[in-house]
Design an enzyme around this catalytic site. Sequence first.
Site, PDB file in Angstrom:
ATOM      1  N   GLU A 181       6.131   2.551 -39.409  1.00 44.92           N
ATOM      2  CA  GLU A 181       4.818   2.875 -39.959  1.00 44.92           C
ATOM      3  C   GLU A 181       3.999   3.781 -39.038  1.00 44.92           C
ATOM      4  O   GLU A 181       3.293   4.678 -39.512  1.00 44.92           O
ATOM      5  CB  GLU A 181       4.037   1.583 -40.242  1.00 44.92           C
ATOM      6  CG  GLU A 181       4.594   0.752 -41.388  1.00 44.92           C
ATOM      7  CD  GLU A 181       5.735  -0.163 -40.983  1.00 44.92           C
ATOM      8  OE1 GLU A 181       6.319  -0.816 -41.866  1.00 44.92           O
ATOM      9  OE2 GLU A 181       6.048  -0.215 -39.760  1.00 44.92           O
ATOM     10  N   ARG A 216       0.163  -2.120 -38.623  1.00 50.36           N
ATOM     11  CA  ARG A 216       0.968  -1.786 -37.457  1.00 50.36           C
ATOM     12  C   ARG A 216       0.666  -0.374 -36.948  1.00 50.36           C
ATOM     13  O   ARG A 216       1.096   0.003 -35.866  1.00 50.36           O
ATOM     14  CB  ARG A 216       2.455  -1.897 -37.804  1.00 50.36           C
ATOM     15  CG  ARG A 216       2.817  -3.155 -38.554  1.00 50.36           C
ATOM     16  CD  ARG A 216       4.304  -3.281 -38.796  1.00 50.36           C
ATOM     17  NE  ARG A 216       4.931  -4.028 -37.728  1.00 50.36           N
ATOM     18  CZ  ARG A 216       6.232  -4.222 -37.624  1.00 50.36           C
ATOM     19  NH1 ARG A 216       7.049  -3.685 -38.495  1.00 50.36           N
ATOM     20  NH2 ARG A 216       6.732  -4.926 -36.635  1.00 50.36           N
ATOM     21  N   LYS A 271      25.689  -6.979 -47.592  1.00 54.09           N
ATOM     22  CA  LYS A 271      24.464  -7.542 -48.143  1.00 54.09           C
ATOM     23  C   LYS A 271      24.747  -8.075 -49.546  1.00 54.09           C
ATOM     24  O   LYS A 271      25.349  -7.395 -50.366  1.00 54.09           O
ATOM     25  CB  LYS A 271      23.373  -6.466 -48.184  1.00 54.09           C
ATOM     26  CG  LYS A 271      21.979  -6.981 -48.439  1.00 54.09           C
ATOM     27  CD  LYS A 271      20.962  -5.860 -48.247  1.00 54.09           C
ATOM     28  CE  LYS A 271      19.551  -6.371 -48.414  1.00 54.09           C
ATOM     29  NZ  LYS A 271      18.553  -5.293 -48.169  1.00 54.09           N
TER      30      LYS A 271
END
Length: 643
Positions: free
Chosen positions: A370, A398, A283
Amino acid sequence: MHLSELSHPNQLHGCSVAELEAIAAQIRERHLEVVSTSGGHLGPGLGVVELTLALYQTLDLDQDRVIWDVGHQAYPHKLITGRYERFDTLRQQNGVAGYLKRSESRFDHFGAGHASTSISAALGMALARDVRGETFKTVAVIGDGALTGGMALEAINHAGHLPSTRLLVVLNDNDMSISPPVGALSTYLNRMRLSPPVQFLSDSAEEAMKHLPFMGGELPAELERLKESMRRLAVPKVGAVFEELGFTYMGPVNGHDIAEMTRTFQSAHRCEGPVLVHVVTTKGKGYPYAEADQVGYHAQSAFDLDTGKAPPSSKPKPPSYSKVFGQTLVKICEQNPKVVGITAAMATGTGLDLLQKALPGQYVDVGIAEQHAVTLSAGMACEGLRPVVAIYSTFLQRAYDQLIHDVGIQKLPVTFVLDRAGIVGADGPTHQGQYDISYLRAVPNFTVMAPKDEAELQRMLVTCLQLDGPAALRIPRGQGEGVPLAEEGWEPVPVGRGELLTDGDDLLIVAYGAMVAPAMATAGLLQEHGVHAAVINARFLRPLDEALILPMARRIGRVVTMEEGALAGGFGSAVVEALMDNGVLVPALRIGIPDVLVDHASPQQSKESLGLTPPQMQRRILDHFGSAFSSGRAAPEEASLGV
């Protein structure tokens, strides 16, 4: 070929590895140039440059579909699909979106702002392809973090039960936590295991064994186990998991070796059924500051490329609501070991990184999950803990079923802190926190509130933790109002009690949360036109302070509500319904976000386009009630209820 000449990814076909590496360098240069100037997601895109180029070498993007999970890793994709010239408008009003957007490009095959959706969407496209008898390739590119989302695992489970459906899943692993070492041996073993000669020998041997007289057409259990053991000999442990789920696993592959990835993707396309290619990337690749601090450089405001730091501010800014929340929660946790902070992979964004550092034993990160976070907190509450779940407003959508079923119905004392509530700016429609007022207002047993400033936030957090049932506290993105803050000893806010900030006889303004300060500014502008407005800081959505609002509405005869959320089923609707239910039939004007999706722009630009700035609200109020102001207050029995 220069990157600026690319208008179609198929132009990459036939490029040498050296040419592709040169284009990769140009992508990183343009990526860094734009993000350092205007802000945006930095690390994710830098890490998938070579992956994108290698994958697109093996596809025909006139017909094949590539679905990028989340979307902020797709900046290189945007740069090679005709958006190079406009890329400097990234995340700006009417500019290039920060996420994938079907209306922006025919190469954005599926819109994505939230994580863990790519495999489901790609599998749906693959099934539709098979129904129509077509042959295009379907690829989902998903980050390892998104695999913590249950939706991704559900899709993998489904795909594994469809052995004849061709689907390629590319796992972008930039963490190394699930990856064995990348090296020549693992690459060689995978190439050997999946090569046509080895596959032919394996299939032929199995077929021959089935026809032996003592076999009866089926392999004995012992030989079946031996065959499976041999097949998995060259598969790393993480690969064995995917193979058990029905995928052909390939990898891990060096995500910055274009030649190796191109060969791997070509092999993957030849396989029948679902295939997972495990690609290990870094990354922030190519920018040392981003490689060294992968969390901090996931996304950045404008910064200096040479130093990696944001330019110094001309004057100090008030702390953000997120930071005030995090600091306050740390103090509360120090005093009460039963209080636990929970995040769904957003520790820094929500301010819970402060709790993680100070009291790691009272901090939980569940990953991008979530639904699990909400039900986990419910289980904790059953056993006497006081969980505080900090999730962005848009992401808590969600877990709506869990809010109702696992927390609301059972009246469990869980506190939800909804960060980024309201207008969030450049992230666009997938991230605007415009629905939480509407969706929380409908859930029984919840106490729902929003502070007018960061000091009231501190008091409301204490209030939530003293309640016997669930509570939700919405806070906006960005800096607070700059009011003085207390270090501790916060006094709770009386539940269901608003406050009258200023009185007046011509108009009643009832404002909620972040709209209180703009309401006061609007009242000041109205006074310049001889209109004296009373302003109420509602504080609570549930329960609404009818004892304060209704008598004032009767007395004044004109009501305006202000909220930074969707008008449909929102705060203004709650006030109007209370007026109607109690026979207070006075004209009312609701100000908030109309029935639109708010696109990417700065927060100020979005508010201007929605008519939510004080001068705009003043003009709208004068236009709506102008004749009534000039002729005096209408008698309640003569007035009609407006919206």
